[in-house]
Design a protein around this motif. Structure first.
Motif, PDB file in Angstrom:
ATOM      1  N   LEU A 726     -38.021 -13.594 -72.236  1.00  0.00           N
ATOM      2  CA  LEU A 726     -37.746 -12.652 -73.322  1.00  0.00           C
ATOM      3  C   LEU A 726     -36.650 -11.674 -72.904  1.00  0.00           C
ATOM      4  O   LEU A 726     -35.828 -11.246 -73.726  1.00  0.00           O
ATOM      5  CB  LEU A 726     -39.021 -11.885 -73.691  1.00  0.00           C
ATOM      6  N   ALA A 727     -36.606 -11.322 -71.623  1.00  0.00           N
ATOM      7  CA  ALA A 727     -35.581 -10.401 -71.110  1.00  0.00           C
ATOM      8  C   ALA A 727     -34.184 -10.995 -71.194  1.00  0.00           C
ATOM      9  O   ALA A 727     -33.193 -10.263 -71.067  1.00  0.00           O
ATOM     10  CB  ALA A 727     -35.901 -10.013 -69.668  1.00  0.00           C
ATOM     11  N   SER A 728     -34.079 -12.306 -71.415  1.00  0.00           N
ATOM     12  CA  SER A 728     -32.764 -12.942 -71.535  1.00  0.00           C
ATOM     13  C   SER A 728     -32.212 -12.842 -72.950  1.00  0.00           C
ATOM     14  O   SER A 728     -31.094 -13.317 -73.208  1.00  0.00           O
ATOM     15  CB  SER A 728     -32.849 -14.409 -71.115  1.00  0.00           C
ATOM     16  N   SER A 729     -32.964 -12.229 -73.862  1.00  0.00           N
ATOM     17  CA  SER A 729     -32.487 -12.052 -75.232  1.00  0.00           C
ATOM     18  C   SER A 729     -31.206 -11.219 -75.238  1.00  0.00           C
ATOM     19  O   SER A 729     -31.007 -10.340 -74.402  1.00  0.00           O
ATOM     20  CB  SER A 729     -33.561 -11.355 -76.080  1.00  0.00           C
ATOM     21  N   HIS A 730     -30.328 -11.497 -76.206  1.00  0.00           N
ATOM     22  CA  HIS A 730     -29.092 -10.719 -76.345  1.00  0.00           C
ATOM     23  C   HIS A 730     -29.331  -9.443 -77.147  1.00  0.00           C
ATOM     24  O   HIS A 730     -28.390  -8.672 -77.365  1.00  0.00           O
ATOM     25  CB  HIS A 730     -28.011 -11.563 -77.041  1.00  0.00           C
ATOM     26  N   PHE A 731     -30.574  -9.223 -77.571  1.00  0.00           N
ATOM     27  CA  PHE A 731     -30.922  -8.042 -78.358  1.00  0.00           C
ATOM     28  C   PHE A 731     -31.689  -7.091 -77.451  1.00  0.00           C
ATOM     29  O   PHE A 731     -32.764  -7.422 -76.952  1.00  0.00           O
ATOM     30  CB  PHE A 731     -31.768  -8.458 -79.565  1.00  0.00           C
ATOM     31  N   ALA A 732     -31.146  -5.907 -77.209  1.00  0.00           N
ATOM     32  CA  ALA A 732     -31.660  -5.005 -76.173  1.00  0.00           C
ATOM     33  C   ALA A 732     -33.111  -4.592 -76.399  1.00  0.00           C
ATOM     34  O   ALA A 732     -33.870  -4.448 -75.434  1.00  0.00           O
ATOM     35  CB  ALA A 732     -30.786  -3.755 -76.079  1.00  0.00           C
ATOM     36  N   MET A 733     -33.511  -4.383 -77.645  1.00  0.00           N
ATOM     37  CA  MET A 733     -34.904  -3.995 -77.898  1.00  0.00           C
ATOM     38  C   MET A 733     -35.853  -5.041 -77.327  1.00  0.00           C
ATOM     39  O   MET A 733     -36.899  -4.714 -76.759  1.00  0.00           O
ATOM     40  CB  MET A 733     -35.154  -3.832 -79.397  1.00  0.00           C
ATOM     41  N   ASN A 734     -35.491  -6.316 -77.500  1.00  0.00           N
ATOM     42  CA  ASN A 734     -36.341  -7.397 -77.007  1.00  0.00           C
ATOM     43  C   ASN A 734     -36.164  -7.614 -75.509  1.00  0.00           C
ATOM     44  O   ASN A 734     -37.153  -7.784 -74.782  1.00  0.00           O
ATOM     45  CB  ASN A 734     -36.013  -8.696 -77.751  1.00  0.00           C
ATOM     46  N   SER A 735     -34.924  -7.614 -75.026  1.00  0.00           N
ATOM     47  CA  SER A 735     -34.683  -7.890 -73.608  1.00  0.00           C
ATOM     48  C   SER A 735     -35.242  -6.784 -72.721  1.00  0.00           C
ATOM     49  O   SER A 735     -35.871  -7.057 -71.692  1.00  0.00           O
ATOM     50  CB  SER A 735     -33.187  -8.073 -73.347  1.00  0.00           C
ATOM     51  N   ASP A 736     -35.042  -5.532 -73.107  1.00  0.00           N
ATOM     52  CA  ASP A 736     -35.572  -4.424 -72.308  1.00  0.00           C
ATOM     53  C   ASP A 736     -37.096  -4.416 -72.327  1.00  0.00           C
ATOM     54  O   ASP A 736     -37.738  -4.145 -71.311  1.00  0.00           O
ATOM     55  CB  ASP A 736     -35.038  -3.090 -72.825  1.00  0.00           C
ATOM     56  N   THR A 737     -37.670  -4.730 -73.501  1.00  0.00           N
ATOM     57  CA  THR A 737     -39.131  -4.815 -73.598  1.00  0.00           C
ATOM     58  C   THR A 737     -39.654  -5.898 -72.660  1.00  0.00           C
ATOM     59  O   THR A 737     -40.637  -5.693 -71.940  1.00  0.00           O
ATOM     60  CB  THR A 737     -39.562  -5.130 -75.044  1.00  0.00           C
ATOM     61  N   GLY A 738     -38.997  -7.059 -72.668  1.00  0.00           N
ATOM     62  CA  GLY A 738     -39.418  -8.155 -71.791  1.00  0.00           C
ATOM     63  C   GLY A 738     -39.319  -7.792 -70.329  1.00  0.00           C
ATOM     64  O   GLY A 738     -40.242  -8.064 -69.544  1.00  0.00           O
ATOM     65  N   LEU A 739     -38.218  -7.150 -69.930  1.00  0.00           N
ATOM     66  CA  LEU A 739     -38.008  -6.804 -68.524  1.00  0.00           C
ATOM     67  C   LEU A 739     -39.028  -5.777 -68.040  1.00  0.00           C
ATOM     68  O   LEU A 739     -39.653  -5.957 -66.989  1.00  0.00           O
ATOM     69  CB  LEU A 739     -36.586  -6.274 -68.330  1.00  0.00           C
ATOM     70  N   VAL A 740     -39.205  -4.712 -68.804  1.00  0.00           N
ATOM     71  CA  VAL A 740     -40.134  -3.652 -68.373  1.00  0.00           C
ATOM     72  C   VAL A 740     -41.573  -4.164 -68.388  1.00  0.00           C
ATOM     73  O   VAL A 740     -42.378  -3.805 -67.521  1.00  0.00           O
ATOM     74  CB  VAL A 740     -39.982  -2.394 -69.260  1.00  0.00           C
ATOM     75  N   THR A 741     -41.911  -5.022 -69.344  1.00  0.00           N
ATOM     76  CA  THR A 741     -43.266  -5.582 -69.377  1.00  0.00           C
ATOM     77  C   THR A 741     -43.492  -6.493 -68.180  1.00  0.00           C
ATOM     78  O   THR A 741     -44.577  -6.482 -67.568  1.00  0.00           O
ATOM     79  CB  THR A 741     -43.499  -6.369 -70.681  1.00  0.00           C
ATOM     80  N   ALA A 742     -42.479  -7.285 -67.798  1.00  0.00           N
ATOM     81  CA  ALA A 742     -42.595  -8.144 -66.609  1.00  0.00           C
ATOM     82  C   ALA A 742     -42.806  -7.296 -65.356  1.00  0.00           C
ATOM     83  O   ALA A 742     -43.629  -7.634 -64.492  1.00  0.00           O
ATOM     84  CB  ALA A 742     -41.345  -9.007 -66.461  1.00  0.00           C
ATOM     85  N   ILE A 743     -42.081  -6.195 -65.253  1.00  0.00           N
ATOM     86  CA  ILE A 743     -42.255  -5.286 -64.112  1.00  0.00           C
ATOM     87  C   ILE A 743     -43.662  -4.711 -64.115  1.00  0.00           C
ATOM     88  O   ILE A 743     -44.332  -4.629 -63.075  1.00  0.00           O
ATOM     89  CB  ILE A 743     -41.207  -4.154 -64.164  1.00  0.00           C
ATOM     90  N   THR A 744     -44.140  -4.329 -65.296  1.00  0.00           N
ATOM     91  CA  THR A 744     -45.478  -3.739 -65.422  1.00  0.00           C
ATOM     92  C   THR A 744     -46.556  -4.723 -64.993  1.00  0.00           C
ATOM     93  O   THR A 744     -47.486  -4.368 -64.254  1.00  0.00           O
ATOM     94  CB  THR A 744     -45.731  -3.298 -66.880  1.00  0.00           C
ATOM     95  N   ILE A 745     -46.448  -5.970 -65.439  1.00  0.00           N
ATOM     96  CA  ILE A 745     -47.460  -6.987 -65.105  1.00  0.00           C
ATOM     97  C   ILE A 745     -47.432  -7.294 -63.611  1.00  0.00           C
ATOM     98  O   ILE A 745     -48.484  -7.516 -62.991  1.00  0.00           O
ATOM     99  CB  ILE A 745     -47.225  -8.258 -65.943  1.00  0.00           C
ATOM    100  N   THR A 746     -46.237  -7.309 -63.024  1.00  0.00           N
ATOM    101  CA  THR A 746     -46.139  -7.517 -61.572  1.00  0.00           C
ATOM    102  C   THR A 746     -46.861  -6.410 -60.820  1.00  0.00           C
ATOM    103  O   THR A 746     -47.643  -6.673 -59.892  1.00  0.00           O
ATOM    104  CB  THR A 746     -44.662  -7.567 -61.142  1.00  0.00           C
ATOM    105  N   PHE A 747     -46.603  -5.181 -61.220  1.00  0.00           N
ATOM    106  CA  PHE A 747     -47.298  -4.058 -60.587  1.00  0.00           C
ATOM    107  C   PHE A 747     -48.803  -4.115 -60.856  1.00  0.00           C
ATOM    108  O   PHE A 747     -49.607  -3.704 -60.015  1.00  0.00           O
ATOM    109  CB  PHE A 747     -46.731  -2.723 -61.091  1.00  0.00           C
TER     110      PHE A 747
END
Length: 769
Positions: A726-747
């Protein structure tokens, strides 16, 4: 609950075909609504109907010409607009632009209505006509007028004369906004291609409101077309490698597909409109549904490998997982339902669709998946590479128990340090940055911002007290003072104001004397000049975009640099304060308006409402955990590893980015339900060992690690990989959401491994409970 789950498990395994038929029939009925789904590319979908900024914007558009536009930015390779060939090409494209569907006005430096005096006569005509016949002196004169005229410079011509623009104003009927946008943009793109083929030395960049709407449409379409297949392929391979069972992997993906079909179909029955955020609903449901299947089938496979019959293994897996899965799915659904507190309707819709999909996935996992697993032939062993993984898990258990408090306090210290950077974040964004730099719209907008003009507009409707009042010298003087003040603000690039027209007309009517470039001294003169000027203007280039019908109000437009939302709101506040303090009752204004300002306000409001939603969600889930596990102290302790992952993720974001857009603001609410999944499964297995098996805290931890550890890491891996797609989306709302959620789940996974076990041992020291 134990009695219920036992009876339910028996019913499922004894009625496999009935469960299958009922479930499939209900899903088909729900999925049939998918054909009713419609798509929207209108940016106004991001605002509630009662949004005050939207209401002000629509009121402005009703009074003056609508501001939907396509801005063509022309960049000659010789970096000189004012050559005969380049001006001829500009006139050609300006004339062609009038054919754009729904166009009502086309402005460029070539058709700019330049006024000059000839005795007592006012001549108004195109600034550029018949370029091939112009002398070098004519070209120099035209350049001098264009780059110094306040109505053109930094708006339709760069100060250095290297780049120019053509602004196409559109008035769409609004009957089918998607088709209307596509029709206008398709024509513009074809016009661009033909022009560039004919004039290879001139490059065209297209931006504007219509292009932004089209970019929203493309983002929605591309995310649905590309991200879902990519994510499903990656996750299928991950599960196949982890579970080493085609049947188990296939059933998990069947549950995902059916859950998505049911959720999107029900969205269709509810007449949901697809937008870029809502388009990610299938991805999110896909990610969330995997965890349930992994826990259910991993537990089943564990039992089968230890000699338990397939039927009894499935019964035991349902009994063991039903309660924690129900709890985690309810909390995840509550997390997404909390998105209804958002001020952005697409996020509300996304939350409702995903919440429904999560619960559908739960019922499929505890009903259809077990039924089909038993219907399918074969031993259906699920290996999970268990021998090597259990050895690794045993080594970690031993290491942890030997260093429990060091790991606990180290993780708490790490959380405190990294979490402190959360204060470096602020709710801030720029709407053109919603699209990454690979998109055509972003590239065109960035070029325009750097070389020609701004794309962020702040409009002010300045009202006089009576019809014709804009001709009053006192009104004009106050408007001029406001324009001068705006030009002095660091955020402002250009000010388009009615007073500049009146000053030019006053100069014209005084023999083009530069000393008379000032406002008319009487109301009568101003009214005469304005009437004479309007009578001289050609069709389509009148002043209805600046002046209302009865001449009681006029629109002032401030074009801004590439500002962020906080800067825009700060400018609006200062402007409103200036008008209140200095208008003297001569000018009335409801304040600034514009698409950029609307996004700025909704971003701020959304961030604040999501903070409130997260606090409410934390309290709700904490109470539910205490009731579910029937332990006050463990319920309180569980709050720490549930809150820590989001705190750490936002801390990391504060360290490296610091800018929270509407998507990132949602992560805390979205991820909390996911994080609780691991906590509940671990606590459930721990308490089973303590209460039912009578084990010591240390042995109970080993049991919890054995039963929940491997599924937790498999689901974590798949969730992180899924959100990274999802973080690979070209739409920042979706890509940033995907990236931060991935970081959150890792933590979250690291917190469950390092922090939660230590906290449990810290508060649960009795040999038996």
């Amino acid at each position: 609950m134990n009695t219920f789950t036992r009876h339910y498990a028996n019913w499922v395994v004894n009625n496999k075909w009935l469960v299958t038929l009922i479930t499939v029939a209900l899903i088909i009925a729900a999925a049939m609504g998918a054909h009713r789904l419609t798509m929207s590319g209108d940016y106004k979908i991001f605002f509630k109907p009662d949004n005050p900024q939207l209401q002000a914007f629509e009121a402005m558009q009703k009074t003056y010409t609508k501001s939907d536009n396509i801005l063509l930015t022309l960049a000659p390779k010789d970096k000189n607009v004012f050559t005969r060939s380049n001006l001829s090409a500009l006139i050609e494209l300006t004339d062609a632009a009038w054919q754009t569907p729904f166009s009502i006005r086309v402005d460029s430096i070539s058709n700019y209505q330049n006024s000059v005096a000839d005795g007592d006569t006012l001549h108004v005509d195109d600034l550029v006509k018949n370029p091939q016949a112009l002398t070098d002196a004519d070209l120099a004169r035209i350049r001098n007028i264009a780059v110094h005229d306040p109505l053109l410079a930094k708006r339709l011509i760069s100060e250095n004369g290297q780049v120019t623009g053509i602004n196409i104003t559109l008035q769409m009927p609004g009957k089918n906004k998607v088709k209307e946008i596509q029709q206008a943009v398709k024509f513009a793109k074809e016009m661009q291609a033909k022009f560039e083929a004919k004039h290879p030395d001139i490059k065209i960049y297209m931006t504007g409101v219509a292009m932004m709407n089209y970019a929203f449409l493309e983002a929605t379409h591309n995310d649905m077309k590309h991200l879902v297949p990519y994510m499903m392929g990656i996750l299928f391979l991950l599960l196949l490698v982890s579970l080493r069972s085609i049947q188990a992997t296939g059933l998990i993906f069947l549950s995902i597909i059916l859950s998505i079909a049911a959720a999107m179909g029900m969205a269709g029955w509810m007449d949901v409109i697809l937008s870029a955020p809502v388009a990610t609903a299938p991805l999110t449901i896909l990610i969330m549904a995997i965890a349930d299947g992994v826990h259910m089938l991993s537990h089943y496979g564990h039992n089968v490998r230890h000699g338990v019959s397939r039927v009894d293994a499935m019964k035991e897996s349902i009994e063991s997982n039903f309660a924690p899965m129900l709890f985690t799915n309810v909390t995840s659904a509550l997390g997404y339902l909390t998105m209804n507190m958002s001020d952005v309707p697409p996020f509300q819709t996304l939350g409702n669709v995903v919440a429904f999909g999560i619960m559908v996935a739960f019922f499929i996992t505890v009903g259809l998946v077990p039924a089909l697993m038993l219907i399918l032939p074969g031993s259906s062993k699920i290996h999970s590479q268990e021998e090597s993984k259990f050895k690794l898990m045993e080594r970690y258990q031993t290491f942890f128990l030997n260093h429990r408090y060091k790991m606990l306090f180290s993780s708490l210290l790490f959380t405190a340090v990294v979490g402190s950077f959360v204060t470096h974040n602020k709710f801030d964004d720029s709407f053109h940055e919603y699209f990454d730099k690979t998109t055509e719209f972003r590239q065109a907008t960035d070029f325009t911002l750097e070389n020609l003009t701004g794309v962020y507009l702040m409009d002010f409707s300045l009202e006089a007290n009576q019809p014709g009042g804009i001709n009053d010298p006192k009104f004009l003087q106050k408007m001029e003072e406001f324009s001068t003040w705006l030009r002095q603000q660091p955020e402002v690039l250009h000010v388009d104001t009615f007073t500049d027209i009146m000053k030019r007309l006053n100069k014209n009517m005084h023999g083009d004397d530069p000393a008379q470039y000032k406002l008319p001294e009487t109301r009568e003169l101003a009214a005469q000049y304005l009437l004479l000027y309007e009578l001289s203007l050609p069709y389509g280039l009148d002043l209805t975009n600046q002046v209302n019908i009865d001449k009681s109000a006029t629109k002032l437009t401030a074009t801004l640099h590439a500002v962020h939302s906080t800067q825009m709101i700060a400018l609006e506040d200062r402007a409103n304060a200036w008008l209140k303090a200095n208008s003297g009752g001569i000018i009335k204004s409801t304040g600034g308006s514009g698409a950029g300002l609307m996004f700025a306000h909704v971003g701020q409001d959304n961030g604040e409402s999501m903070l409130e939603g997260e606090v409410i969600q934390i309290l709700q889930i904490s109470v539910l955990i205490m009731l579910a596990i029937r332990s006050l102290k463990l319920g309180i302790v569980s709050m720490v590893p549930n809150i820590a992952p989001a705190l750490l993720a936002y801390g990391v974001w504060g360290m490296f980015v610091g800018q929270i857009n509407m998507g990132v603001a949602m992560v805390g609410v979205i991820s909390l339900g996911i994080v609780v999944d691991d906590t509940m499964h671990f606590l459930s297995k721990y308490l089973t060992a303590r209460r039912e098996l009578g084990q010591t805290p240390e042995d109970a931890l080993r049991y919890a690690f054995d039963m929940a550890g491997i599924p937790m890491w498999i689901s974590t891996l798949t969730l992180v990989c899924g959100f990274l797609v999802l973080a690979s989306s070209h739409f920042a709302m979706n890509s940033d959401t995907g990236l931060v959620t991935a970081i959150t789940i890792t933590f979250a996974a690291l917190t469950e491994a390092f922090m939660l076990p230590g906290l449990i041992l810290l508060v649960d020291r009795k040999a038996k409970i």
